[in-house]
Design a protein around this motif. Structure first.
Motif, PDB file in Angstrom:
ATOM      1  N   UNK A  67       0.925  -1.092   0.052  1.00 31.14           N
ATOM      2  CA  UNK A  67       0.072  -0.150  -0.037  1.00 31.14           C
ATOM      3  C   UNK A  67       0.798   1.187  -0.124  1.00 31.14           C
ATOM      4  N   UNK A  68       2.068   1.056  -0.055  1.00 32.77           N
ATOM      5  CA  UNK A  68       2.897   2.262  -0.015  1.00 32.77           C
ATOM      6  C   UNK A  68       3.460   2.952   1.363  1.00 32.77           C
ATOM      7  N   UNK A  69       2.802   2.088   2.392  1.00 29.17           N
ATOM      8  CA  UNK A  69       3.016   2.808   3.978  1.00 29.17           C
ATOM      9  C   UNK A  69       4.440   2.431   4.521  1.00 29.17           C
ATOM     10  N   UNK A  70       5.186   3.409   4.001  1.00 32.90           N
ATOM     11  CA  UNK A  70       6.625   3.111   4.478  1.00 32.90           C
ATOM     12  C   UNK A  70       7.165   4.323   5.084  1.00 32.90           C
ATOM     13  N   UNK A  71       8.174   4.052   5.686  1.00 36.35           N
ATOM     14  CA  UNK A  71       9.074   5.072   6.583  1.00 36.35           C
ATOM     15  C   UNK A  71      10.631   5.082   6.116  1.00 36.35           C
ATOM     16  N   UNK A  72      11.124   6.042   5.627  1.00 32.36           N
ATOM     17  CA  UNK A  72      12.298   5.998   5.044  1.00 32.36           C
ATOM     18  C   UNK A  72      13.293   6.506   6.190  1.00 32.36           C
ATOM     19  N   UNK A  73      14.398   5.981   6.535  1.00 27.98           N
ATOM     20  CA  UNK A  73      15.226   6.558   7.604  1.00 27.98           C
ATOM     21  C   UNK A  73      16.610   6.141   7.247  1.00 27.98           C
ATOM     22  N   UNK A  74      17.355   7.451   6.969  1.00 32.13           N
ATOM     23  CA  UNK A  74      18.640   7.163   6.299  1.00 32.13           C
ATOM     24  C   UNK A  74      19.012   6.201   5.182  1.00 32.13           C
ATOM     25  N   UNK A  75      18.250   6.107   4.471  1.00 29.20           N
ATOM     26  CA  UNK A  75      18.278   5.189   3.246  1.00 29.20           C
ATOM     27  C   UNK A  75      17.542   4.041   3.378  1.00 29.20           C
ATOM     28  N   UNK A  76      17.136   3.552   4.557  1.00 27.59           N
ATOM     29  CA  UNK A  76      16.502   2.306   4.764  1.00 27.59           C
ATOM     30  C   UNK A  76      14.984   2.458   4.701  1.00 27.59           C
ATOM     31  N   UNK A  77      14.282   1.581   3.716  1.00 34.82           N
ATOM     32  CA  UNK A  77      12.886   1.928   3.457  1.00 34.82           C
ATOM     33  C   UNK A  77      12.208   0.504   4.492  1.00 34.82           C
ATOM     34  N   UNK A  78      11.585   1.045   5.512  1.00 37.25           N
ATOM     35  CA  UNK A  78      10.810   0.099   6.448  1.00 37.25           C
ATOM     36  C   UNK A  78       9.126   0.385   6.145  1.00 37.25           C
ATOM     37  N   UNK A  79       8.544  -0.786   6.326  1.00 37.04           N
ATOM     38  CA  UNK A  79       6.936  -0.863   6.593  1.00 37.04           C
ATOM     39  C   UNK A  79       6.810  -0.114   7.788  1.00 37.04           C
ATOM     40  N   UNK A  80       5.447   0.604   7.695  1.00 42.32           N
ATOM     41  CA  UNK A  80       4.845   1.321   8.847  1.00 42.32           C
ATOM     42  C   UNK A  80       4.850   0.255   9.921  1.00 42.32           C
ATOM     43  N   UNK A  81       4.737  -0.798   9.733  1.00 46.26           N
ATOM     44  CA  UNK A  81       4.796  -1.739  11.055  1.00 46.26           C
ATOM     45  C   UNK A  81       6.078  -2.074  11.636  1.00 46.26           C
ATOM     46  N   UNK A  82       6.991  -2.055  10.882  1.00 39.80           N
ATOM     47  CA  UNK A  82       8.676  -2.191  11.446  1.00 39.80           C
ATOM     48  C   UNK A  82       8.867  -1.003  12.073  1.00 39.80           C
ATOM     49  N   UNK A  83       8.518   0.226  11.435  1.00 36.20           N
ATOM     50  CA  UNK A  83       8.606   1.685  12.094  1.00 36.20           C
ATOM     51  C   UNK A  83       8.267   1.883  13.523  1.00 36.20           C
ATOM     52  N   UNK A  84       7.022   0.957  13.615  1.00 38.61           N
ATOM     53  CA  UNK A  84       6.215   1.215  14.873  1.00 38.61           C
ATOM     54  C   UNK A  84       6.768   0.266  15.851  1.00 38.61           C
ATOM     55  N   UNK A  85       7.374  -0.987  15.334  1.00 42.27           N
ATOM     56  CA  UNK A  85       8.031  -1.577  16.309  1.00 42.27           C
ATOM     57  C   UNK A  85       9.213  -1.054  16.832  1.00 42.27           C
ATOM     58  N   UNK A  86      10.011  -0.433  16.004  1.00 44.85           N
ATOM     59  CA  UNK A  86      11.093   0.236  16.376  1.00 44.85           C
ATOM     60  C   UNK A  86      10.755   1.393  17.243  1.00 44.85           C
ATOM     61  N   UNK A  87       9.716   2.080  17.187  1.00 45.14           N
ATOM     62  CA  UNK A  87       9.230   3.243  17.974  1.00 45.14           C
ATOM     63  C   UNK A  87       9.005   2.489  19.280  1.00 45.14           C
ATOM     64  N   UNK A  88       8.420   1.367  19.374  1.00 43.51           N
ATOM     65  CA  UNK A  88       8.070   0.925  20.635  1.00 43.51           C
ATOM     66  C   UNK A  88       9.300   0.478  21.332  1.00 43.51           C
ATOM     67  N   UNK A  89      10.470  -0.144  20.580  1.00 44.48           N
ATOM     68  CA  UNK A  89      11.759  -0.404  21.087  1.00 44.48           C
ATOM     69  C   UNK A  89      12.248   0.930  21.639  1.00 44.48           C
ATOM     70  N   UNK A  90      12.039   1.983  21.001  1.00 44.18           N
ATOM     71  CA  UNK A  90      12.855   3.229  21.461  1.00 44.18           C
ATOM     72  C   UNK A  90      12.237   3.632  22.941  1.00 44.18           C
ATOM     73  N   UNK A  91      11.061   3.327  23.061  1.00 46.01           N
ATOM     74  CA  UNK A  91      10.152   3.993  24.215  1.00 46.01           C
ATOM     75  C   UNK A  91      10.458   2.613  25.267  1.00 46.01           C
ATOM     76  N   UNK A  92      11.010   1.518  25.132  1.00 43.30           N
ATOM     77  CA  UNK A  92      11.090   0.462  26.086  1.00 43.30           C
ATOM     78  C   UNK A  92      12.071   0.782  27.039  1.00 43.30           C
TER      79      UNK A  92
END
Length: 107
Positions: A82-107
């Protein structure tokens, strides 16, 4: 329901996102999670209006087991389709992956 760091890392590894972490972060023991947290912090900054409690409950409503990992993989694939991606420093992540990393950052 609350996911701990180990569960978040398991989810990221199961989705294939673990390959983006440095080798030290993939080893047992006390991993260096700084790269994952940097991605998560960037995702949080770009999506400040998200309800992280709701996202945590949405991603793993019954905890993290084999069924949850399969569902997360499906969600990530659907995000890419669906094109729901997050790009960080050249990495293309799915929204789901981005959200998992965001939860990791808050843990």
């Amino acid at each position: 329901m609350s996911l701990n760091k180990r569960e978040l890392l398991l989810a990221l590894a199961a989705l294939g996102a673990g390959a983006m972490l440095p080798a030290a972060a993939q080893q047992a023991g006390a991993p260096d999670l700084s790269a994952g947290r940097a991605i998560g912090d960037a995702y949080r900054a770009a999506n400040a209006g998200e309800d992280w409690g709701a996202i945590r409950a949405e991603l793993a409503p019954s905890g993290l087991d084999a069924a949850a990992i399969a569902r997360l993989r499906s969600l990530a694939a659907a995000d890419f389709s669906a094109g729901r991606v997050f790009v960080h420093e050249g990495w293309r992540l799915s929204r789901t992956e981005g959200r998992l990393f965001a939860l990791l950052a808050a843990a």
